[in-house]
Each structure stands twice: as structure tokens, then as C-alpha cells.
Scaffold this motif. Structure first.
Motif, mmCIF file in Angstrom:
data_model
loop_
_atom_site.group_PDB
_atom_site.id
_atom_site.type_symbol
_atom_site.label_atom_id
_atom_site.label_comp_id
_atom_site.label_asym_id
_atom_site.label_seq_id
_atom_site.Cartn_x
_atom_site.Cartn_y
_atom_site.Cartn_z
ATOM 1 N N ARG A 143 0.846 -0.833 0.083
ATOM 2 C CA ARG A 143 -0.089 -0.107 0.180
ATOM 3 C C ARG A 143 0.932 1.436 0.235
ATOM 4 N N SER A 144 0.881 2.065 0.933
ATOM 5 C CA SER A 144 1.192 3.057 0.827
ATOM 6 C C SER A 144 2.983 3.325 1.790
ATOM 7 N N ARG A 190 -0.304 -2.181 -6.399
ATOM 8 C CA ARG A 190 -0.139 -1.632 -5.607
ATOM 9 C C ARG A 190 -1.668 -0.998 -4.954
ATOM 10 N N ALA A 191 -2.485 -2.054 -3.911
ATOM 11 C CA ALA A 191 -3.324 -2.407 -3.198
ATOM 12 C C ALA A 191 -4.072 -0.264 -2.935
ATOM 13 N N GLY A 192 -4.413 -0.099 -3.647
ATOM 14 C CA GLY A 192 -4.970 1.159 -3.928
ATOM 15 C C GLY A 192 -4.466 2.487 -5.137
ATOM 16 N N ILE A 193 -4.785 3.634 -4.915
ATOM 17 C CA ILE A 193 -4.924 3.926 -6.195
ATOM 18 C C ILE A 193 -2.962 4.727 -6.482
ATOM 19 N N GLY A 194 -2.495 5.758 -5.242
ATOM 20 C CA GLY A 194 -1.171 5.844 -5.459
ATOM 21 C C GLY A 194 0.029 5.521 -5.684
ATOM 22 N N ASN A 208 -11.387 2.134 -4.434
ATOM 23 C CA ASN A 208 -11.279 3.493 -3.425
ATOM 24 C C ASN A 208 -11.681 4.382 -3.184
ATOM 25 N N ARG A 249 -2.581 13.772 -1.611
ATOM 26 C CA ARG A 249 -1.587 13.284 -0.800
ATOM 27 C C ARG A 249 -0.625 14.653 -0.216
ATOM 28 N N HIS A 266 -3.745 9.488 7.321
ATOM 29 C CA HIS A 266 -4.353 8.150 6.636
ATOM 30 C C HIS A 266 -5.411 6.991 6.428
ATOM 31 N N ALA A 275 -8.525 5.731 2.516
ATOM 32 C CA ALA A 275 -9.301 4.445 2.144
ATOM 33 C C ALA A 275 -9.461 2.749 2.293
HETATM 34 C C1 MLT Z 1 -4.193 5.180 -2.520
HETATM 35 O O1 MLT Z 1 -3.552 6.475 -2.962
HETATM 36 O O2 MLT Z 1 -5.098 4.371 -2.659
HETATM 37 C C2 MLT Z 1 -4.476 5.598 -0.527
HETATM 38 O O3 MLT Z 1 -3.401 6.117 -0.210
HETATM 39 C C3 MLT Z 1 -5.085 4.461 0.136
HETATM 40 C C4 MLT Z 1 -4.189 3.574 0.846
HETATM 41 O O4 MLT Z 1 -3.330 2.394 -0.088
HETATM 42 O O5 MLT Z 1 -3.696 3.848 2.353
#
Ligand code: MLT
Ligand code: NAD
Length: 309
Positions: free
Chosen positions: A48-49, A69-73, A96, A229, A277, A280
Motif C-alpha cells: 500500500r503506501s 499497489r493495493a490502492g491508487i497512488g 477505494n 497526497r 491516512h 481508504a
Molecule cells: C491510495 O492511494 O489508494 C491511498 O493512499 C489509500 C491507501 O492505500 O491507503
């Protein structure tokens, strides 16, 4: 194949990989040599992050096929280094979005109505009813910086609560903005008009420091919300702007350095609301992103197209 998971994800994702016959190992809060050792025989890495996926890590992972990456960023992943090592980088960009948008709405109300501050006073035994006079969002202007997936969901929700919407996003068309009831404008105009400014861009060289001292001065008297972010907003400048009364308040879910250091000036300012944070962090979002990333890893292992690479 070995899949190494270095930031916690929902069990559903881990189960999906195990049911497909893969060996899933978890190694949370592991850094340096221990992380390099753990990844040395992994074919996939899930983060994740929290994990910094840098060039050294790719060099320590000769078997690696994919980073999920289990998420976006993906700002914590060195994409150039991944390319140099022939490793696919995939994310889970949809799962998310609603959770992040809802958290943004929650943070907007938290700061507009001083909910965390009043809660802390009451828990400490003080009935401070006379000390909090909030701001309604109805008939106020919401400035949105970054009208992508999350920004659009925030626009729908806060637009439905009576806010006028003005957005800055050089990569979004007028037509889409109009469908959302938002007016596109340049950043200066958005800052001048907004009562609340919410940030929803990725962190890139272009957006780093996008909202600094000058921009905060343009938002004079307003509130700033950042659930996108850390690094997009200049934190020392923001702490000073709220402390000095240039801004009415700020609500932040993300920080330039995470975990947020104890000596951050943001922690000393009463009208800065913070969460660690959590954007999500809902059951639905975590299950969505974990299963989505598991599917992409299975596709990569099967040499099939990886959708969000
Ligand atoms: C994301 O970019 O998906 C977020 O940072 C969510 C996370 O993974 O905590
Ligand atoms: P997205 O890619 O769908 O949207 C980002 C938008 O920002 C795009 O429309 C893009 O055109 C715009 N943009 C890019 N550069 C810009 C610039 N210089 N100025 C103005 N706009 C610019 O991304 P998303 O899914 O909406 O995610 C938005 C942010 O939220 C990302 O940083 C993501 O990592 C973050 N996020 C955080 C959490 C959390 O837990 N707090 C959860 C989900 C997403």
C-alpha cells in the motif's frame, strides 16, 4: 510462486492468491536488509503506501514479475527502476474511490463544525457549547484541485449538499465538469473564489508544493482539505496560515512524511484536524483493492493482460 505482501491488505486478496496455489508471505514494517532478503525470491510484491519500492529493492528482487499497489497512488514506487528491471507496476484505481470521497466529506464537516475539538473537550468533562460556532457548507463555494475519480465523487456529494463547485484540472474537459455541475477555472481563480478548497491530485513533480504560502494567502479566510497526497500542500506554510488566522482551518489525511513525525508543526495548531491516512480504510474499499490486485497478479503470472498496469 512466492507473493510477498509488505503492507496489510484484506484477507480476501491473500486468500484469492493462496487458492490459486501461490505461496503468500507477509512481512509488515520490515525495511532495509530484512526487506531485501524477504523479496529476494518473490515473484510478486504487494504494497500500500507504507513500503518504499525503490531501485535498491528492485535490484534485490531478481525474480520479481509484478508490483501490485493495493490502492491508487504509486508515488511510493520508483516506476523508472521498475521499467529498467522489466517489472510490471499495477494499481487498483477504482476500489477505494468512494471511501476516499466519503472521508473527504467527513473531514470537511469535521473542520467546519469543529467536531474533533468539541469531542475532545466533552470527553475531558467540559461542556463547551458556547465556544463553537460552525460554518455551513450550504451556499458556500467548494474549490476542487484535481477533478479525477475522487475529485468527481466529492463534487457529486458536496454539490448535493448545496455547494457551488469550481475546479482546477488542466487535464479534464469542460463537458465532464459541466455534467458534474462544476465550473473549470485556473488555480488563481479557484483559490480566490473558494470557501473550502479540497485537493485531489496525485503527487508528481508538477503537483509537489502546488499549494504553498502564496496560494494559501489567496484562499484567505477559507478551509483547506487534503485527502490526496502529502507534499502537494506545503505543511509548514499551512500550519502558519491557520495559526496566524489567514485560513479558518485545515483537515488533512495525508502528509509529506508518514507516519507524521511528533514534531510536525501541524500537531500544535488547534484548527488543523488530522487523521492517519484513513481515506481508504473501509472494509469495502480494502476488500475491493485487495481482490483487484490479486486478480492482476494472477493475470501477470498467467502472462495475460494486466488491466491497470
Ligand atoms: C491510495 O492511494 O489508494 C491511498 O493512499 C489509500 C491507501 O492505500 O491507503
Ligand atoms: P485520478 O488520477 O483519477 O485523478 C487525479 C486528477 O488530478 C486527474 O483528473 C488529473 O488530471 C488531475 N491533475 C493532475 N495533475 C494536476 C495538476 N497539476 N493540477 C490540477 N489537477 C491535476 O486520481 P484519484 O483516484 O482521483 O486520486 C486522487 C488522489 O487521491 C491521489 O493522490 C490518490 O493517491 C489519493 N488517494 C488518497 C486516498 C487516501 O487514503 N487518503 C485514497 C484514495 C486516493
Amino acid at each position: 510462486m512466492k507473493v510477498l505482501v509488505t503492507d496489510p491488505i484484506a484477507d480476501a486478496g491473500i486468500e484469492r492468491l493462496r487458492e490459486a496455489g501461490h505461496d503468500v508471505e507477509t512481512a509488515y514494517e520490515v525495511e532495509g536488509d530484512a526487506l531485501h532478503e524477504a523479496v529476494s525470491d518473490a515473484s510478486a510484491l504487494v504494497v500500500r503506501s507504507g513500503t518504499q519500492v525503490d531501485r535498491d529493492l528492485f535490484e534485490a528482487a531478481p525474480e520479481l514479475v509484478i508490483v501490485g499497489r493495493a490502492g491508487i497512488g504509486v508515488d511510493n514506487i520508483d516506476i523508472d527502476a521498475a521499467t529498467d528491471h522489466g517489472v510490471i507496476v499495477a494499481n487498483a484505481p477504482d476500489g477505494n474511490v468512494r471511501a476516499a470521497a466519503e472521508h473527504t466529506v467527513a473531514m470537511t464537516f469535521a473542520i467546519a463544525r469543529s467536531i474533533p475539538q468539541a469531542h475532545a473537550r466533552l470527553k475531558a468533562g467540559e461542556w463547551a457549547k458556547g465556544e463553537y460556532l460552525g460554518t455551513e457548507v450550504n451556499n458556500k463555494t467548494l474549490g476542487i484541485v484535481g477533478l479525477g475519480r475522487v475529485g468527481q465523487e466529492v463534487a457529486k456529494r458536496l454539490g448535493n449538499l448545496g455547494m457551488d463547485l469550481v475546479a482546477f484540472d488542466p487535464y479534464i474537459g469542460e463537458e465532464r465538469a459541466e455534467q458534474l455541475g462544476a465550473e473549470l477555472a485556473d488555480l488563481d481563480e479557484v483559490l480566490e473564489r473558494a470557501d473550502f478548497l479540497t485537493v485531489h491530485t496525485p503527487l508528481t513533480p508538477e503537483t509537489e508544493g502546488l499549494i504553498g504560502e502564496e496560494e494559501l494567502a489567496q484562499l484567505e479566510g477559507g478551509y483547506l482539505i487534503n485527502c490526496a497526497r502529502g507534499g502537494v500542500v506545503d505543511e509548514p506554510a499551512l500550519a502558519a496560515a491557520v495559526e496566524d488566522g489567514v485560513l479558518a482551518g485545515a483537515a488533512l489525511d495525508v502528509f509529506a512524511e508518514e507516519p507524521l513525525p511528533d514534531d510536525s508543526p501541524l500537531l500544535d495548531v488547534e484548527d488543523v484536524v488530522v487523521t492517519p491516512h484513513l481515506g481508504a480504510s473501509t472494509e469495502a474499499a480494502q476488500e475491493n483493492v485487495a481482490t483487484s490486485i490479486a486478480d492482476q497478479i494472477l493475470a501477470a503470472f498467467a502472462e495475460e493482460p494486466v488491466v491497470n498496469a
